[in-house]
Design a protein around this motif. Sequence first.
Motif, PDB file in Angstrom:
ATOM      1  N   PHE A  73       0.833  -1.203   0.000  1.00 37.11           N
ATOM      2  CA  PHE A  73       0.000   0.000   0.000  1.00 37.11           C
ATOM      3  C   PHE A  73       0.869   1.255   0.000  1.00 37.11           C
ATOM      4  CE2 PHE A  73      -2.834  -3.177   2.143  1.00 37.11           C
ATOM      5  CZ  PHE A  73      -3.710  -3.305   1.075  1.00 37.11           C
ATOM      6  N   ALA A  74       2.057   1.158   0.596  1.00 39.67           N
ATOM      7  CA  ALA A  74       2.988   2.287   0.563  1.00 39.67           C
ATOM      8  C   ALA A  74       3.474   2.526  -0.866  1.00 39.67           C
ATOM      9  CB  ALA A  74       4.169   2.031   1.492  1.00 39.67           C
ATOM     10  N   PRO A  79      -0.967   4.484   1.980  1.00 36.28           N
ATOM     11  CA  PRO A  79      -0.677   3.546   3.067  1.00 36.28           C
ATOM     12  C   PRO A  79      -1.897   3.123   3.869  1.00 36.28           C
ATOM     13  CG  PRO A  79       0.164   5.757   3.551  1.00 36.28           C
ATOM     14  CD  PRO A  79      -0.234   5.754   2.124  1.00 36.28           C
ATOM     15  N   ASP A  80      -2.973   3.939   3.840  1.00 33.16           N
ATOM     16  CA  ASP A  80      -4.185   3.607   4.599  1.00 33.16           C
ATOM     17  C   ASP A  80      -5.215   2.862   3.761  1.00 33.16           C
ATOM     18  OD1 ASP A  80      -3.209   4.859   6.909  1.00 33.16           O
ATOM     19  OD2 ASP A  80      -3.975   6.815   6.267  1.00 33.16           O
ATOM     20  N   LEU A  81      -4.896   2.567   2.513  1.00 31.54           N
ATOM     21  CA  LEU A  81      -5.890   1.978   1.619  1.00 31.54           C
ATOM     22  C   LEU A  81      -6.400   0.639   2.125  1.00 31.54           C
ATOM     23  CD1 LEU A  81      -7.449   2.148  -1.056  1.00 31.54           C
ATOM     24  CD2 LEU A  81      -5.517   1.018  -2.171  1.00 31.54           C
ATOM     25  N   HIS A 138      -4.636  -8.188  -0.750  1.00 30.67           N
ATOM     26  CA  HIS A 138      -4.128  -9.039   0.329  1.00 30.67           C
ATOM     27  C   HIS A 138      -3.898  -8.182   1.569  1.00 30.67           C
ATOM     28  CE1 HIS A 138      -3.507 -12.367  -2.506  1.00 30.67           C
ATOM     29  NE2 HIS A 138      -3.082 -11.433  -3.356  1.00 30.67           N
ATOM     30  N   ASP A 139      -3.550  -8.817   2.664  1.00 32.99           N
ATOM     31  CA  ASP A 139      -3.368  -8.079   3.911  1.00 32.99           C
ATOM     32  C   ASP A 139      -2.289  -7.006   3.793  1.00 32.99           C
ATOM     33  OD1 ASP A 139      -5.303  -9.605   5.106  1.00 32.99           O
ATOM     34  OD2 ASP A 139      -3.893 -10.995   6.056  1.00 32.99           O
ATOM     35  N   ASP A 140      -1.246  -7.291   3.037  1.00 31.15           N
ATOM     36  CA  ASP A 140      -0.103  -6.377   2.981  1.00 31.15           C
ATOM     37  C   ASP A 140       0.026  -5.628   1.664  1.00 31.15           C
ATOM     38  OD1 ASP A 140       0.352  -8.752   1.721  1.00 31.15           O
ATOM     39  OD2 ASP A 140       2.443  -8.946   2.326  1.00 31.15           O
ATOM     40  N   GLY A 141      -0.943  -5.767   0.765  1.00 34.47           N
ATOM     41  CA  GLY A 141      -0.857  -5.039  -0.494  1.00 34.47           C
ATOM     42  C   GLY A 141      -1.770  -5.583  -1.571  1.00 34.47           C
ATOM     43  N   VAL A 142      -1.428  -5.301  -2.803  1.00 33.28           N
ATOM     44  CA  VAL A 142      -2.271  -5.631  -3.952  1.00 33.28           C
ATOM     45  C   VAL A 142      -1.445  -6.413  -4.970  1.00 33.28           C
ATOM     46  CG1 VAL A 142      -3.554  -4.676  -5.905  1.00 33.28           C
ATOM     47  CG2 VAL A 142      -3.751  -3.618  -3.648  1.00 33.28           C
ATOM     48  N   VAL A 272      -6.558  -1.104 -12.997  1.00 28.10           N
ATOM     49  CA  VAL A 272      -7.147  -2.056 -12.053  1.00 28.10           C
ATOM     50  C   VAL A 272      -6.860  -1.652 -10.612  1.00 28.10           C
ATOM     51  CG1 VAL A 272      -7.195  -3.956 -13.702  1.00 28.10           C
ATOM     52  CG2 VAL A 272      -5.183  -3.677 -12.245  1.00 28.10           C
ATOM     53  N   ARG A 273      -5.703  -1.022 -10.376  1.00 22.27           N
ATOM     54  CA  ARG A 273      -5.430  -0.546  -9.011  1.00 22.27           C
ATOM     55  C   ARG A 273      -6.293   0.672  -8.676  1.00 22.27           C
ATOM     56  NH1 ARG A 273      -0.194   1.257  -8.536  1.00 22.27           N
ATOM     57  NH2 ARG A 273       0.290   1.017 -10.752  1.00 22.27           N
ATOM     58  N   SER A 274      -6.569   1.511  -9.685  1.00 22.98           N
ATOM     59  CA  SER A 274      -7.434   2.672  -9.444  1.00 22.98           C
ATOM     60  C   SER A 274      -8.853   2.254  -9.079  1.00 22.98           C
ATOM     61  CB  SER A 274      -7.466   3.570 -10.688  1.00 22.98           C
ATOM     62  OG  SER A 274      -6.245   4.245 -10.846  1.00 22.98           O
ATOM     63  N   LEU A 275      -9.295   1.108  -9.592  1.00 20.75           N
ATOM     64  CA  LEU A 275     -10.637   0.634  -9.254  1.00 20.75           C
ATOM     65  C   LEU A 275     -10.773   0.363  -7.760  1.00 20.75           C
ATOM     66  CD1 LEU A 275     -11.435  -1.801 -12.214  1.00 20.75           C
ATOM     67  CD2 LEU A 275     -12.158   0.571 -11.912  1.00 20.75           C
ATOM     68  N   ILE A 276      -9.701  -0.068  -7.117  1.00 22.39           N
ATOM     69  CA  ILE A 276      -9.734  -0.276  -5.672  1.00 22.39           C
ATOM     70  C   ILE A 276      -9.933   1.059  -4.970  1.00 22.39           C
ATOM     71  CG2 ILE A 276      -8.495  -1.172  -3.669  1.00 22.39           C
ATOM     72  CD1 ILE A 276      -6.887  -2.933  -5.628  1.00 22.39           C
TER      73      ILE A 276
END
Length: 434
Positions: A73-74, A79-81, A138-142, A272-276
């Motif tokens: 997420f960083a 980071p808060d996503l 996932h818990d730690d990222g995408v 696809v990341r922007s959709l999140i």
Amino acid sequence: MNVKAKLQRMKGHMRLEHSGETEDKNRLQEAAEKAAGNVAADDELAELWGKLGFKPFYLEEQRSFQKRSFYTFADMKRPDLGRELQEVYERWGNLALDHPLSSRNVPLERMMFFDTETTGLSTGAGNSIFLIGYARVHDDGVEVTQHMLAEPSSEAAFLYGFLQEFHDDDYLVSYNGKAFDWPQVKSRHVFVRDQVPRLPAFGHIDLLHAARRLWKHELPSCRLSVVEREKLSIRRLHDTPGSMAPLLYYDYLHENKPDHLRGIIEHNDQDVRSLIHLYVAISQRLFQCARPASVTEQIQLGKWCEQTGWEEAAVSHYEKALEIPGSGKEAAHFQLGRIFKKQKRYQEATAQFINSISVSSTPLAEGFIELAKLHEHQEKSYERAHYFSREALRCLKASQKLTSAKRKLIKDVEKRIERLEGKLRGSSSFHNMS
């Protein structure tokens, strides 16, 4: 069977040929040399795709390419996503009503944020998908997975690689995927359905519909890049627009240089990341856990909640709209009046309708109509009902654009006035008003 295996098989056949059959041996030798050249070309193409992070995927003699990328997420500068996504996910889980954005009863890891790149903008059979991308949280990222159709003749391998990772309990989240991307997948699946897994049944959230509901009156366009910039504060640097995808793919096919598609691959990855981000942002607005929105946005949120039966949230959005500086508040008053009238809170409804025609220099004709209805049916004040009906008719006829809907409304108001005049005819109050 891949090309290397075919070559080995061909060499085996050559060894079995009778030494006297010179013509057949020469023919097989030529074919083997040609196959060897194809293997060398295939190895070179695979190496070039490898430089872009793609690995080959084989289905018998066909080959596509796949790439997996992981972002913390960083890395995404949000980071808060992950925490924010978990919060809205839990809120949807606790909301016991159907809503187009609801992810209730859907495991978070099964949500697939999905987009495609194609050779055209139509959904006809002549249009092909050459890149499918999707992100999972996932818990730690995408993790972003991309499937590339490197050779048009390998469409079965391309779709097989995608469909083997797509399951019935997945839930698509797309941007115009209901009208374009998924119908395109279905169209291409028809041609290879005997070679690939069936298309699974699944849920589908289309965020374009949500974006249009909220921002079609505010933004010049609801293209994802515009929404990113104006509502998500995402700035793309040196982005290759999706409209360039067909031309760049044809260049790649002509020259066999995967680097031609580098910009489109990066564009799809960002999509696809922007959709999140977008799913979180719109959900936060619906649950009112985001920064204050514009008056128009709050009203549109309220209407959406109202249409899905989420009446309590609708009232809250309309009331929040009245607290925000800016024009357009007459619509918030009007919508509140409609809800209060439905709840038989007639005094509060009347107050809101009066506000709706008082706060604007161009009052809504519908506000006058609702006041006429309340005075006729609840207050039995035919004089006031007649007055508000005439004001409604004046507003409607003063409109610069008389649509068919407004013409119908004018006829309805004229009938109302005629009926009220029948009730008032002969009374002194009516003659005084006339």
